[in-house]
Design a protein around this motif. Structure first.
Motif, PDB file in Angstrom:
ATOM      1  N   TYR A  36       0.862  -1.190   0.000  1.00 40.14           N
ATOM      2  CA  TYR A  36       0.000   0.000   0.000  1.00 40.14           C
ATOM      3  C   TYR A  36       0.892   1.231   0.000  1.00 40.14           C
ATOM      4  O   TYR A  36       1.158   1.807   1.049  1.00 40.14           O
ATOM      5  N   VAL A  37       1.410   1.566  -1.185  1.00 42.99           N
ATOM      6  CA  VAL A  37       2.353   2.686  -1.253  1.00 42.99           C
ATOM      7  C   VAL A  37       1.882   3.713  -2.279  1.00 42.99           C
ATOM      8  O   VAL A  37       1.175   3.383  -3.232  1.00 42.99           O
ATOM      9  N   PRO A  38       2.277   4.977  -2.075  1.00 43.00           N
ATOM     10  CA  PRO A  38       1.935   6.001  -3.061  1.00 43.00           C
ATOM     11  C   PRO A  38       2.625   5.714  -4.402  1.00 43.00           C
ATOM     12  O   PRO A  38       3.643   5.017  -4.444  1.00 43.00           O
ATOM     13  N   GLU A  39       2.060   6.281  -5.471  1.00 39.46           N
ATOM     14  CA  GLU A  39       2.555   6.078  -6.830  1.00 39.46           C
ATOM     15  C   GLU A  39       4.075   6.257  -6.939  1.00 39.46           C
ATOM     16  O   GLU A  39       4.752   5.490  -7.616  1.00 39.46           O
ATOM     17  N   THR A  40       4.607   7.248  -6.206  1.00 40.65           N
ATOM     18  CA  THR A  40       6.045   7.555  -6.294  1.00 40.65           C
ATOM     19  C   THR A  40       6.916   6.399  -5.808  1.00 40.65           C
ATOM     20  O   THR A  40       8.093   6.322  -6.151  1.00 40.65           O
ATOM     21  N   LEU A  41       6.355   5.498  -5.000  1.00 35.52           N
ATOM     22  CA  LEU A  41       7.148   4.402  -4.438  1.00 35.52           C
ATOM     23  C   LEU A  41       7.002   3.092  -5.223  1.00 35.52           C
ATOM     24  O   LEU A  41       7.731   2.138  -4.976  1.00 35.52           O
ATOM     25  N   VAL A  42       6.057   3.053  -6.169  1.00 36.61           N
ATOM     26  CA  VAL A  42       5.751   1.784  -6.846  1.00 36.61           C
ATOM     27  C   VAL A  42       6.949   1.274  -7.645  1.00 36.61           C
ATOM     28  O   VAL A  42       7.339   0.113  -7.529  1.00 36.61           O
ATOM     29  N   HIS A  43       7.575   2.153  -8.421  1.00 35.42           N
ATOM     30  CA  HIS A  43       8.688   1.716  -9.262  1.00 35.42           C
ATOM     31  C   HIS A  43       9.824   1.118  -8.424  1.00 35.42           C
ATOM     32  O   HIS A  43      10.347   0.050  -8.746  1.00 35.42           O
ATOM     33  N   ILE A 190      11.928   5.940   9.159  1.00 44.11           N
ATOM     34  CA  ILE A 190      11.546   5.074   8.033  1.00 44.11           C
ATOM     35  C   ILE A 190      11.023   5.936   6.885  1.00 44.11           C
ATOM     36  O   ILE A 190      11.412   5.760   5.723  1.00 44.11           O
ATOM     37  N   ASP A 191      10.134   6.894   7.192  1.00 41.48           N
ATOM     38  CA  ASP A 191       9.599   7.788   6.149  1.00 41.48           C
ATOM     39  C   ASP A 191      10.722   8.502   5.413  1.00 41.48           C
ATOM     40  O   ASP A 191      10.705   8.627   4.182  1.00 41.48           O
ATOM     41  N   GLU A 192      11.704   8.978   6.155  1.00 42.97           N
ATOM     42  CA  GLU A 192      12.799   9.767   5.570  1.00 42.97           C
ATOM     43  C   GLU A 192      13.694   8.891   4.682  1.00 42.97           C
ATOM     44  O   GLU A 192      14.107   9.307   3.597  1.00 42.97           O
ATOM     45  N   ALA A 193      13.979   7.660   5.126  1.00 46.21           N
ATOM     46  CA  ALA A 193      14.806   6.748   4.325  1.00 46.21           C
ATOM     47  C   ALA A 193      14.090   6.401   3.016  1.00 46.21           C
ATOM     48  O   ALA A 193      14.702   6.345   1.946  1.00 46.21           O
ATOM     49  N   MET A 194      12.762   6.193   3.083  1.00 47.56           N
ATOM     50  CA  MET A 194      11.955   5.908   1.885  1.00 47.56           C
ATOM     51  C   MET A 194      12.044   7.071   0.898  1.00 47.56           C
ATOM     52  O   MET A 194      12.174   6.872  -0.303  1.00 47.56           O
ATOM     53  N   ARG A 195      11.923   8.300   1.441  1.00 51.55           N
ATOM     54  CA  ARG A 195      11.952   9.496   0.602  1.00 51.55           C
ATOM     55  C   ARG A 195      13.287   9.587  -0.149  1.00 51.55           C
ATOM     56  O   ARG A 195      13.320   9.884  -1.331  1.00 51.55           O
ATOM     57  N   ASP A 196      14.359   9.311   0.558  1.00 45.61           N
ATOM     58  CA  ASP A 196      15.689   9.333  -0.051  1.00 45.61           C
ATOM     59  C   ASP A 196      15.758   8.277  -1.172  1.00 45.61           C
ATOM     60  O   ASP A 196      16.162   8.574  -2.308  1.00 45.61           O
ATOM     61  N   TRP A 197      15.291   7.069  -0.871  1.00 48.20           N
ATOM     62  CA  TRP A 197      15.351   5.940  -1.820  1.00 48.20           C
ATOM     63  C   TRP A 197      14.611   6.250  -3.115  1.00 48.20           C
ATOM     64  O   TRP A 197      15.140   6.037  -4.209  1.00 48.20           O
TER      65      TRP A 197
END
Ligand SMILES: *Cc1c(COP(=O)(O)O)cnc(C)c1O
Length: 418
Positions: A36-43, A190-197
């Motif tokens: 369940y992730v936003p579009e930006t995280l799907v790829h 966790i949110d911040e590491a995801m954003r960086d990734w």
């Protein structure tokens, strides 16, 4: 949580879990898991899933991982019989010694496995989150070993509480970035590491530290930690000529527990018990016992059980052990609870500290405070099941907990003396 599923759904999920059919292609463990992730995280997640499918069972990757686990991490870790605690508690206690693994806990199994995967996928840098700092230290060490630059996100509150681990990470060459947004603890990190990734999913790899998050992480982390259970099962059979009656471990996000439990899920004679942080009491905010007191919801991209109020607001948690202080839990544990294969109980701060002291005094082992929750659960189980055999995941060593122990157990020793 059995009311989540009707009897037929429970039976079918149990059958799937026992026969290794979870997660499915969507990353689901029955009603739990998924992505369940936003579009930006799907790829980024799709790319990672493809990489996991390509490499995880590749013989060359496996050989490389085995070489690192054997000659750098120190595997296989020992299986230690605990004679004096067995006698005190009334049932046989066997300890799977992840405290003897490099950097002092099971986290290195996962960190090294993901770092090797990152290299195969062509990553040029690593990001990670950390709460108490243990996963950050393991990741920094694995990255140093492989020559990968590493950035660790850590909540500003945790950086203050866990200053020695910040120093350890920096010595190991990691760039530690304080997170001042959100709750300034693990959730925000966790949110911040995801954003960086997601800013550079091809050049950056995110090493997540527990069996949580969106697919494929819960599966990937389980596969990398299952070495604990595979070794322990073979060692136990060799030493005892049988399987244990109980397998028990502490549950934070659930990685050490799922690693130990996984190879035993199909063994119908083996009871499995997970122990969560009972904190100071059963009220919201007083503990981190997600499976005992949680309700379904989505956190960090995954459907699982969460500690939340009646409006769905995620609750702050409390535990004397920083490593268990998380309001969610891995989806596979939620499914193992829902289908009835595994039971989950909690142990309070005080019970854990008392069990920690007994393990020190009677076995000469200082366990992590996280681990001490499992010891407290084992003590309780032994009293109800005299003469049986318990296999306990000793997830880590307690040296890192000296600041907390100085404020609690050691103060009590001083008080008795004076
Ligand atoms: C991090 C940690 C835990 C909790 O994490 P899980 O993912 O639930 O295993 C438990 N024990 C130790 C020693 C830890 O460092």
């Amino acid at each position: 949580m059995t009311e989540l599923l009707n009897a037929a759904q429970r039976a079918s999920l149990l059958d799937d879990m026992i026969h290794g059919r979870c997660p499915d292609a969507q990353g689901r463990f029955g009603p739990f898991g998924g992505r369940y992730v936003p579009e930006t995280l799907v790829h980024a997640h799709e790319r990672l899933t493809a990489g996991v499918q390509r490499w995880l069972s590749d013989p060359e990757y496996q050989a490389e991982l085995n070489e690192q686990l054997t000659n750098w991490v120190g595997r296989p870790t020992a299986l230690t019989f605990a004679p004096r605690l067995s006698e005190r508690w009334g049932a046989e206690l066997w300890l799977k010694r992840e405290d003897l693994a490099h950097t002092g806990a099971h986290k290195i199994n996962n960190a090294m496995g993901q770092a090797l995967l990152a290299r195969r996928l062509g990553a040029r840098r690593i990001v990670a989150e950390t709460g108490a700092g243990q996963h950050g230290v393991a990741t920094a060490a694995a990255c140093a070993r492989l020559g990968l630059p590493c950035t660790v996100y850590m909540g500003a509150v945790d950086m203050e509480r866990q200053a020695p681990n910040v120093g350890r990470m920096r010595l190991l060459g990691a760039n530690v970035v304080g997170v001042t947004s959100g709750d300034r603890t693990l959730r925000a990190a966790i949110d911040e590491a995801m954003r960086d990734w997601v800013g550079d999913p091809d050049g950056t790899f995110y090493i997540l530290g527990s069996a949580v998050g969106a697919h494929p992480y819960p599966y990937l982390v389980r596969e990398l930690q299952a070495v604990i259970g595979r070794e322990a099962r073979a060692q136990f059979q060799q030493r005892c000529g049988a399987l244990p009656d109980l397998v028990i471990a502490c549950v934070g996000g659930g990685s050490n527990a799922i690693g130990l439990f996984h190879p035993f899920v199909g063994d119908r004679t083996v009871q499995i018990l997970g122990i969560e942080a009972g904190g100071t009491g059963p009220g919201l905010g007083q503990n981190a016992a997600t499976l005992v007191g949680g309700r379904p919801g989505v956190l960090h991209g995954c459907q699982t059980l969460l500690l939340q109020d009646e409006h769905g607001q995620i609750q702050e948690t409390h535990s004397v052990s920083a490593g268990l202080d998380y309001p969610g839990v891995g989806p596979e544990h939620a499914a193992l609870l829902a289908c009835g294969r595994v039971r989950y109980e909690s142990a309070s701060d005080d019970e854990a500290l008392a069990a920690l002291k007994e393990c020190c005094e009677f076995e000469g082992i200082l366990p992590a405070i996280e681990t001490a929750h499992a010891l407290a659960g084992a003590k309780r189980w032994a009293q109800a099941n005299p003469g049986k055999r318990m296999l306990l995941g000793l997830s880590g060593r307690g040296d890192k907990d000296m600041p907390t122990l100085s404020q609690t157990l050691i103060k009590q020793l001083d008080a008795v003396k004076s």
